[in-house]
Design a protein around this motif. Structure first.
Motif, PDB file in Angstrom:
ATOM      1  N   SER A  62      25.304  77.679  77.928  1.00 45.17           N
ATOM      2  CA  SER A  62      25.146  77.496  79.377  1.00 45.17           C
ATOM      3  C   SER A  62      23.933  76.645  79.721  1.00 45.17           C
ATOM      4  N   HIS A  63      22.869  76.770  78.938  1.00 44.09           N
ATOM      5  CA  HIS A  63      21.681  75.950  79.166  1.00 44.09           C
ATOM      6  C   HIS A  63      20.716  76.078  78.005  1.00 44.09           C
ATOM      7  N   GLN A  64      19.596  75.383  78.125  1.00 47.60           N
ATOM      8  CA  GLN A  64      18.723  75.117  76.985  1.00 47.60           C
ATOM      9  C   GLN A  64      17.748  76.222  76.596  1.00 47.60           C
ATOM     10  N   HIS A  65      17.676  77.310  77.362  1.00 49.07           N
ATOM     11  CA  HIS A  65      16.626  78.290  77.060  1.00 49.07           C
ATOM     12  C   HIS A  65      16.948  79.113  75.819  1.00 49.07           C
ATOM     13  N   ALA A  66      15.867  79.441  75.076  1.00 50.98           N
ATOM     14  CA  ALA A  66      15.997  80.057  73.753  1.00 50.98           C
ATOM     15  C   ALA A  66      16.793  81.367  73.782  1.00 50.98           C
ATOM     16  N   ASP A  67      16.650  82.137  74.869  1.00 51.47           N
ATOM     17  CA  ASP A  67      17.369  83.421  74.903  1.00 51.47           C
ATOM     18  C   ASP A  67      18.891  83.225  74.988  1.00 51.47           C
ATOM     19  N   HIS A  68      19.333  82.041  75.325  1.00 47.73           N
ATOM     20  CA  HIS A  68      20.773  81.756  75.414  1.00 47.73           C
ATOM     21  C   HIS A  68      21.289  80.960  74.217  1.00 47.73           C
ATOM     22  N   ILE A  69      20.450  80.081  73.702  1.00 45.48           N
ATOM     23  CA  ILE A  69      20.902  79.091  72.727  1.00 45.48           C
ATOM     24  C   ILE A  69      20.521  79.456  71.287  1.00 45.48           C
ATOM     25  N   GLY A 164      18.439  72.736  87.730  1.00 42.93           N
ATOM     26  CA  GLY A 164      17.428  73.289  88.632  1.00 42.93           C
ATOM     27  C   GLY A 164      16.629  74.367  87.923  1.00 42.93           C
ATOM     28  N   HIS A 165      17.282  75.462  87.557  1.00 41.09           N
ATOM     29  CA  HIS A 165      16.615  76.468  86.723  1.00 41.09           C
ATOM     30  C   HIS A 165      16.168  75.791  85.427  1.00 41.09           C
ATOM     31  N   SER A 166      17.037  74.965  84.875  1.00 43.17           N
ATOM     32  CA  SER A 166      16.696  74.061  83.766  1.00 43.17           C
ATOM     33  C   SER A 166      17.526  72.795  83.980  1.00 43.17           C
ATOM     34  N   GLY A 183      25.468  81.576  83.906  1.00 45.47           N
ATOM     35  CA  GLY A 183      24.224  81.377  83.161  1.00 45.47           C
ATOM     36  C   GLY A 183      23.058  81.864  84.000  1.00 45.47           C
ATOM     37  N   ASP A 184      21.952  81.153  84.007  1.00 45.30           N
ATOM     38  CA  ASP A 184      20.797  81.574  84.809  1.00 45.30           C
ATOM     39  C   ASP A 184      20.727  80.841  86.147  1.00 45.30           C
ATOM     40  N   HIS A 185      21.807  80.156  86.509  1.00 44.47           N
ATOM     41  CA  HIS A 185      21.832  79.439  87.786  1.00 44.47           C
ATOM     42  C   HIS A 185      21.701  80.409  88.961  1.00 44.47           C
TER      43      HIS A 185
HETATM   44 ZN   LIG Z   1      17.188  80.366  81.464  1.00 43.11          ZN
END
Ligand SMILES: [Zn+2]
Length: 319
Positions: A62-69, A164-166, A183-185
């Protein structure tokens, strides 16, 4: 059927939601941080949903942050799954460390320019570097397109880029069921901080995180969403109402920051300190991102202007 699998993280945010879309192909949305505890929880969660991690056929990030990827590479290797990411985001998925280098350099420059002391910047750079191991990489086998589609045997999701969030935030919307994998949107209990980030394209301009985020929220508000399945916390409805609350909150915060600047010219770090006290020291970059996002909003409206004070920016009221 979509299963929500809460996966522990070592971060303040708490567990991250990984979603298992039980359809053909069997698809995981996000993977959790690169951490043994998270991998065990993910295996358990998939098993409780009646599947095995080895059976996963496709992973969407969903996006680039470590907790997701973070675990994307390990899960892809264990299962042989396809890895899908938005086209502009794919190079980052394939080389998390290269992006982290660019992002760290940007963060340090932003902190220095906005009034954080040199020695503090140096300490924070070391902390950030130590954090990098929670992330991870994998070859992207399928690139998604903004406005494109993610197909299954019995359903399909629209793919929307909502930065926006990332810079890489990607949401998946099933117009038939009204389900949104967000995701975190959009998260119910925490406002998704628009964090200042390096652009996905190494030659690109840094966009204003908050202004970009607000544009993305306006677009999401228009979607006929029934259920939001967020990256953290419980699923929820009434997305338009929540987005309205977020706009009101950002407006209040912008007014507050304008009030402080009207009293005297301040650096963004001084503003963060006056709003959050000690938190501005422990969460220096996050609070700085938050302040600068709102200042971007005030600059766009012509209410504040930038003044250079020997390489450090002080903000002044222009009316
Ligand atoms: Zn995030």
């Amino acid at each position: 059927m979509i299963h929500r699998l809460p996966i522990p993280t070592p971060f303040r945010v708490g567990p991250v939601n990984v979603y298992l879309v039980d359809d053909d192909p069997l698809t995981l949305v996000d993977a959790g941080p690169n951490w043994g505890v998270a991998l065990v929880a993910l295996e358990d969660g998939v098993r409780q949903a009646g599947r095995r991690l080895e059976d996963i056929e496709r992973i969407v990030v969903s996006h680039q942050h470590a907790d997701h990827i973070g675990l994307v590479g390990i899960v892809a290797e264990k299962s042989g799954a396809e890895v899908c990411a938005l086209d502009a985001f794919a190079p980052l998925v394939e080389d998390f460390a290269a992006y982290a280098d660019r992002n760290d350099a940007l963060a340090q420059a932003v902190m220095r320019r906005h009034g954080v002391r040199d020695d503090v910047v140096t300490v924070l750079a070391a902390v950030t570097r130590a954090h990098r191991g929670w992330g991870g990489s994998a070859p992207v086998t399928q690139r998604l397109r903004d406005g494109g589609e993610l197909g299954f045997a019995s359903r399909r999701f629209e793919v929307h880029h909502r930065p926006g969030h990332s810079p890489s935030d990607t949401i998946l919307f099933d117009a038939a069921s009204g389900e949104l994998l967000a995701g975190d949107h959009l998260i119910k209990n925490i406002s998704s901080n628009p964090v200042i980030s390096a652009p996905l394209d190494p030659g690109g301009e840094r966009a204003s995180a908050l202004l970009t985020y607000m544009t993305s929220l306006r677009a999401t508000r228009e979607l006929p969403i029934g259920t939001v399945m967020p990256g953290h916390g419980e699923t929820f409805g009434d997305h338009a109402e929540l987005i309205g609350e977020r706009f009101a909150m950002h407006e209040r915060r912008a007014r507050k920051i304008l009030g402080l600047i009207a009293e005297q010219p301040l650096t963004a770090h001084e503003i963060a300190h006056s709003i959050w006290g000690g938190v501005a020291l422990t969460q220096t970059f996050l609070t700085l991102s938050e302040v600068l996002g709102h200042i971007d909003l005030l600059v766009e409206r012509g209410e504040v202007a930038e003044a250079d004070d020997e390489g450090v920016v002080r903000w002044t009221a222009s009316k």
